[in-house]
Design a protein around this motif. Structure first.
Motif, PDB file in Angstrom:
ATOM      1  N   ARG A 218       0.753  -1.057  -0.105  1.00 32.57           N
ATOM      2  CA  ARG A 218       0.049   0.010  -0.003  1.00 32.57           C
ATOM      3  C   ARG A 218       0.902   1.203  -0.139  1.00 32.57           C
ATOM      4  O   ARG A 218       0.302   2.251  -0.419  1.00 32.57           O
ATOM      5  N   GLN A 219       2.147   1.181   0.424  1.00 32.62           N
ATOM      6  CA  GLN A 219       3.014   2.461   0.531  1.00 32.62           C
ATOM      7  C   GLN A 219       3.661   2.613  -0.374  1.00 32.62           C
ATOM      8  O   GLN A 219       4.334   3.630  -0.925  1.00 32.62           O
ATOM      9  N   TYR A 220       4.471   1.241  -0.894  1.00 29.19           N
ATOM     10  CA  TYR A 220       5.395   1.626  -2.082  1.00 29.19           C
ATOM     11  C   TYR A 220       4.867   1.025  -3.256  1.00 29.19           C
ATOM     12  O   TYR A 220       4.446   0.086  -3.543  1.00 29.19           O
ATOM     13  N   PRO A 221       5.374   1.572  -4.466  1.00 28.86           N
ATOM     14  CA  PRO A 221       4.732   1.551  -5.854  1.00 28.86           C
ATOM     15  C   PRO A 221       5.323   0.121  -6.449  1.00 28.86           C
ATOM     16  O   PRO A 221       4.971  -0.387  -7.385  1.00 28.86           O
ATOM     17  N   ASN A 222       6.615  -0.256  -5.957  1.00 28.49           N
ATOM     18  CA  ASN A 222       7.310  -1.362  -6.408  1.00 28.49           C
ATOM     19  C   ASN A 222       7.326  -2.501  -5.394  1.00 28.49           C
ATOM     20  O   ASN A 222       8.291  -3.247  -5.312  1.00 28.49           O
ATOM     21  N   VAL A 223       6.446  -2.964  -4.861  1.00 28.23           N
ATOM     22  CA  VAL A 223       6.415  -4.192  -3.891  1.00 28.23           C
ATOM     23  C   VAL A 223       5.158  -4.974  -4.243  1.00 28.23           C
ATOM     24  O   VAL A 223       3.946  -4.533  -4.755  1.00 28.23           O
ATOM     25  N   VAL A 224       5.509  -6.031  -4.331  1.00 31.05           N
ATOM     26  CA  VAL A 224       4.558  -7.341  -4.752  1.00 31.05           C
ATOM     27  C   VAL A 224       4.650  -8.303  -3.468  1.00 31.05           C
ATOM     28  O   VAL A 224       5.875  -8.441  -2.968  1.00 31.05           O
ATOM     29  N   VAL A 225       3.512  -8.619  -3.233  1.00 33.43           N
ATOM     30  CA  VAL A 225       3.275  -9.756  -1.840  1.00 33.43           C
ATOM     31  C   VAL A 225       3.101 -11.081  -2.353  1.00 33.43           C
ATOM     32  O   VAL A 225       1.856 -11.369  -3.252  1.00 33.43           O
ATOM     33  N   LEU A 226       3.849 -12.121  -2.030  1.00 32.45           N
ATOM     34  CA  LEU A 226       3.341 -13.703  -2.177  1.00 32.45           C
ATOM     35  C   LEU A 226       2.482 -14.240  -1.194  1.00 32.45           C
ATOM     36  O   LEU A 226       3.344 -14.082  -0.139  1.00 32.45           O
ATOM     37  N   HIS A 227       1.618 -14.837  -1.226  1.00 33.75           N
ATOM     38  CA  HIS A 227       1.044 -15.700  -0.237  1.00 33.75           C
ATOM     39  C   HIS A 227       0.423 -16.984  -1.167  1.00 33.75           C
ATOM     40  O   HIS A 227       0.576 -17.134  -2.184  1.00 33.75           O
ATOM     41  N   THR A 228       0.392 -18.122  -0.104  1.00 34.81           N
ATOM     42  CA  THR A 228       0.035 -19.215  -0.555  1.00 34.81           C
ATOM     43  C   THR A 228      -0.954 -20.064   0.197  1.00 34.81           C
ATOM     44  O   THR A 228      -1.066 -19.843   1.425  1.00 34.81           O
ATOM     45  N   PHE A 229      -1.823 -20.963  -0.188  1.00 31.93           N
ATOM     46  CA  PHE A 229      -2.768 -21.633   0.422  1.00 31.93           C
ATOM     47  C   PHE A 229      -2.238 -23.066   0.918  1.00 31.93           C
ATOM     48  O   PHE A 229      -2.859 -23.963   1.518  1.00 31.93           O
ATOM     49  N   SER A 230      -0.863 -23.200   0.508  1.00 32.85           N
ATOM     50  CA  SER A 230      -0.214 -24.448   0.970  1.00 32.85           C
ATOM     51  C   SER A 230       0.097 -24.823   2.299  1.00 32.85           C
ATOM     52  O   SER A 230      -0.192 -26.005   2.825  1.00 32.85           O
ATOM     53  N   LYS A 231       0.398 -23.852   3.065  1.00 28.40           N
ATOM     54  CA  LYS A 231       0.810 -23.928   4.512  1.00 28.40           C
ATOM     55  C   LYS A 231      -0.289 -23.703   5.430  1.00 28.40           C
ATOM     56  O   LYS A 231      -0.715 -24.787   5.935  1.00 28.40           O
ATOM     57  N   ALA A 232      -0.597 -22.696   5.840  1.00 32.28           N
ATOM     58  CA  ALA A 232      -1.473 -22.398   7.036  1.00 32.28           C
ATOM     59  C   ALA A 232      -2.932 -23.013   6.751  1.00 32.28           C
ATOM     60  O   ALA A 232      -3.643 -23.704   7.622  1.00 32.28           O
ATOM     61  N   TYR A 233      -3.189 -23.140   5.334  1.00 30.57           N
ATOM     62  CA  TYR A 233      -4.477 -23.655   4.659  1.00 30.57           C
ATOM     63  C   TYR A 233      -4.697 -25.089   4.543  1.00 30.57           C
ATOM     64  O   TYR A 233      -5.492 -25.491   4.447  1.00 30.57           O
ATOM     65  N   GLY A 234      -3.227 -25.622   4.457  1.00 29.12           N
ATOM     66  CA  GLY A 234      -3.321 -26.992   4.365  1.00 29.12           C
ATOM     67  C   GLY A 234      -3.802 -27.407   2.968  1.00 29.12           C
ATOM     68  O   GLY A 234      -4.056 -28.513   2.980  1.00 29.12           O
ATOM     69  N   LEU A 235      -3.452 -26.764   1.721  1.00 29.94           N
ATOM     70  CA  LEU A 235      -3.783 -27.131   0.411  1.00 29.94           C
ATOM     71  C   LEU A 235      -2.686 -27.356  -0.222  1.00 29.94           C
ATOM     72  O   LEU A 235      -2.508 -27.291  -1.627  1.00 29.94           O
ATOM     73  N   ALA A 236      -1.435 -28.014   0.263  1.00 29.66           N
ATOM     74  CA  ALA A 236      -0.394 -28.284  -0.553  1.00 29.66           C
ATOM     75  C   ALA A 236      -0.481 -28.936  -1.552  1.00 29.66           C
ATOM     76  O   ALA A 236       0.295 -28.692  -2.831  1.00 29.66           O
ATOM     77  N   GLY A 237      -1.360 -29.891  -1.513  1.00 20.88           N
ATOM     78  CA  GLY A 237      -1.285 -30.980  -2.666  1.00 20.88           C
ATOM     79  C   GLY A 237      -2.400 -30.602  -3.847  1.00 20.88           C
ATOM     80  O   GLY A 237      -2.424 -31.155  -4.665  1.00 20.88           O
ATOM     81  N   LEU A 238      -2.779 -29.313  -3.639  1.00 21.08           N
ATOM     82  CA  LEU A 238      -3.837 -28.687  -4.564  1.00 21.08           C
ATOM     83  C   LEU A 238      -3.119 -27.786  -5.469  1.00 21.08           C
ATOM     84  O   LEU A 238      -3.600 -27.343  -6.531  1.00 21.08           O
ATOM     85  N   ARG A 239      -1.831 -27.079  -5.111  1.00 16.37           N
ATOM     86  CA  ARG A 239      -1.469 -25.950  -5.482  1.00 16.37           C
ATOM     87  C   ARG A 239      -1.943 -24.753  -6.093  1.00 16.37           C
ATOM     88  O   ARG A 239      -2.481 -24.605  -7.164  1.00 16.37           O
ATOM     89  N   ILE A 240      -2.001 -23.873  -5.089  1.00 11.66           N
ATOM     90  CA  ILE A 240      -2.655 -22.604  -5.340  1.00 11.66           C
ATOM     91  C   ILE A 240      -1.983 -21.293  -4.342  1.00 11.66           C
ATOM     92  O   ILE A 240      -1.870 -21.796  -3.368  1.00 11.66           O
ATOM     93  N   GLY A 241      -1.510 -20.372  -5.135  1.00 19.25           N
ATOM     94  CA  GLY A 241      -1.008 -19.462  -4.552  1.00 19.25           C
ATOM     95  C   GLY A 241      -1.173 -18.044  -5.139  1.00 19.25           C
ATOM     96  O   GLY A 241      -1.785 -17.966  -6.358  1.00 19.25           O
ATOM     97  N   TYR A 242      -0.833 -16.910  -4.761  1.00 16.67           N
ATOM     98  CA  TYR A 242      -1.391 -15.795  -5.502  1.00 16.67           C
ATOM     99  C   TYR A 242      -0.392 -14.633  -5.100  1.00 16.67           C
ATOM    100  O   TYR A 242       0.421 -14.666  -3.977  1.00 16.67           O
ATOM    101  N   ALA A 243      -0.210 -13.571  -5.902  1.00 14.20           N
ATOM    102  CA  ALA A 243       0.587 -12.291  -5.760  1.00 14.20           C
ATOM    103  C   ALA A 243      -0.368 -11.196  -5.705  1.00 14.20           C
ATOM    104  O   ALA A 243      -1.520 -11.078  -6.222  1.00 14.20           O
TER     105      ALA A 243
END
Length: 377
Positions: A218-243
């Motif tokens: 939100r503060q810097y124009p050159n930042v991208v954030v990566l999150h995944t559903f593999s770890k805390a959400y326990g979906l490692a076998g389905l393979r989904i993450g986002y930017a």
């Protein structure tokens, strides 16, 4: 085949990219092998809990449609993630796990010969993804506390640097970057260099001083954030993450993404997981409590272990790493060894964690015995 025929075959073989020769292989965590000992696989940072019933129901409902292509735009889950973080849907893009999204970023931004800067040791896919894009990997050593050395990373940026990867909490050491440290770092980074805050383990990070990627987006124009559903959400076998990225970056990531790369099963599971965040939070709290319990026990044993903000702990075993891995295996604990540096151990079930702690005492005794000079030697 005659000698001449083999020479002809070699000359006519398709030549592969030279970059492949220099790539380190990605080594997945070992699986449990056949054994009389009960084995606990703590090598892959997997969530030990089975899927939530509501998530399983959502997947089962769409499984009869697996003969159909998924929604390539990931429309419903894009909207859900955008609502979750209070960002525009045009700022959200998906891939088959956050590692694939990281690959999209590097391929979208880097030309041949450009540089990607990251801490080392960090996520082992980084040098592989960088090499596959034809870019050069710049490894910046962690500091003595297994943390990102952000001043050194800022100093490593040149006019060829296009991307900086900041893994927080860091895989495999579990340490996180503070908000103050990251702000100071961002002030030194040119705005034409993309800073990727890779937060695969952010849900386990309870440090109030820790940087939160969304605040920096939100503060810097050159930042991208990566999150995944593999770890805390326990979906490692389905393979989904986002930017979460500026609009034009998100558009570029969608352009380089594998068409239909995120299955409908994964999309529906992610939607159901977002709808069940309170249940997910209970599991995260339990895993954090187990992690902290393991950390205290290791500290009491005498390990110089750094406090982790992820769902694993890091043992700096150095030259004893291979022997330590073998000892853990004999105890029925499958761990992830990194060369002659150290061992990463995931937080698993309470029984698995206890088996690890018992084995860790044995391993530490062995290291002490091996490091103590014998009389007369």
């Amino acid at each position: 085949m005659t000698h001449h025929a083999s020479e002809d075959a070699a000359r006519s073989a398709v030549s592969l990219r030279s970059a492949l020769q220099a790539l380190p292989p990605y080594k997945p965590g070992k699986s449990a092998a056949q054994s009389d000992v009960i084995q606990y696989k703590l090598s892959s940072n997997e969530n030990p809990y089975p899927p939530l019933p509501s998530v399983l129901d959502a997947v089962n409902q769409v499984s009869p449609e697996m003969n159909l292509y998924p929604d390539m735009t990931c429309q419903a889950v894009t909207q859900a993630v955008a609502n979750r973080w209070g960002v525009k849907p045009s700022c959200v893009s998906f891939g088959s796990g956050s590692v694939e999204v990281a690959s999209q970023i590097i391929r979208a931004v880097c030309e041949e010969g450009d540089e990607v800067v990251f801490a080392w040791r960090s996520f082992e896919a980084y040098p592989i993804l960088t090499g596959l894009a034809g870019a050069s990997a710049v490894h910046v050593p962690l500091d003595e506390n297994e943390r990102h050395d952000l001043p050194a990373m800022a100093a490593a940026i040149t006019d060829r640097t296009r991307v900086v990867l900041v893994c927080t909490p860091n895989n495999p050491t579990g340490t996180s970057v503070t908000a103050d440290e990251l702000h100071e770092f961002m002030e030194q980074v040119p705005q034409n260099v993309l800073v990727v805050v890779d937060e695969a383990y952010v849900h386990f990070n309870v440090d109030p001083a820790a940087a939160r990627g969304i605040d920096f987006f939100r503060q810097y124009p050159n930042v991208v954030v990566l999150h995944t559903f593999s770890k805390a959400y326990g979906l490692a076998g389905l393979r989904i993450g986002y930017a979460i990225a500026p609009d034009y970056i998100s558009a570029a990531l969608r352009a380089v993404a594998i068409p239909f790369g995120v299955t409908n099963l994964a999309q529906q599971a992610a939607l159901a997981s977002l709808a069940a965040e309170s249940e997910i939070e209970e599991r995260i709290t339990a895993l954090v409590e187990q992690r902290d319990h393991v950390f205290r026990q290791l500290t009491e044993q005498g390990w110089g272990v750094v406090e982790s903000q992820a769902n694993f702990v890091w043992l700096r075993t150095g030259e004893h790493t291979l022997q330590a891995e073998e000892m853990f295996t004999r105890h029925g604990v499958i761990v992830r060894a990194f060369g002659d540096e150290g061992i990463r151990v995931s937080v698993g079930s309470p029984a698995g964690n206890q088996a690890f702690v018992v084995a860790a005492q044995d391993v530490l005794n062995h290291i002490h015995a091996a490091s103590t000079p014998r009389n007369g030697s």
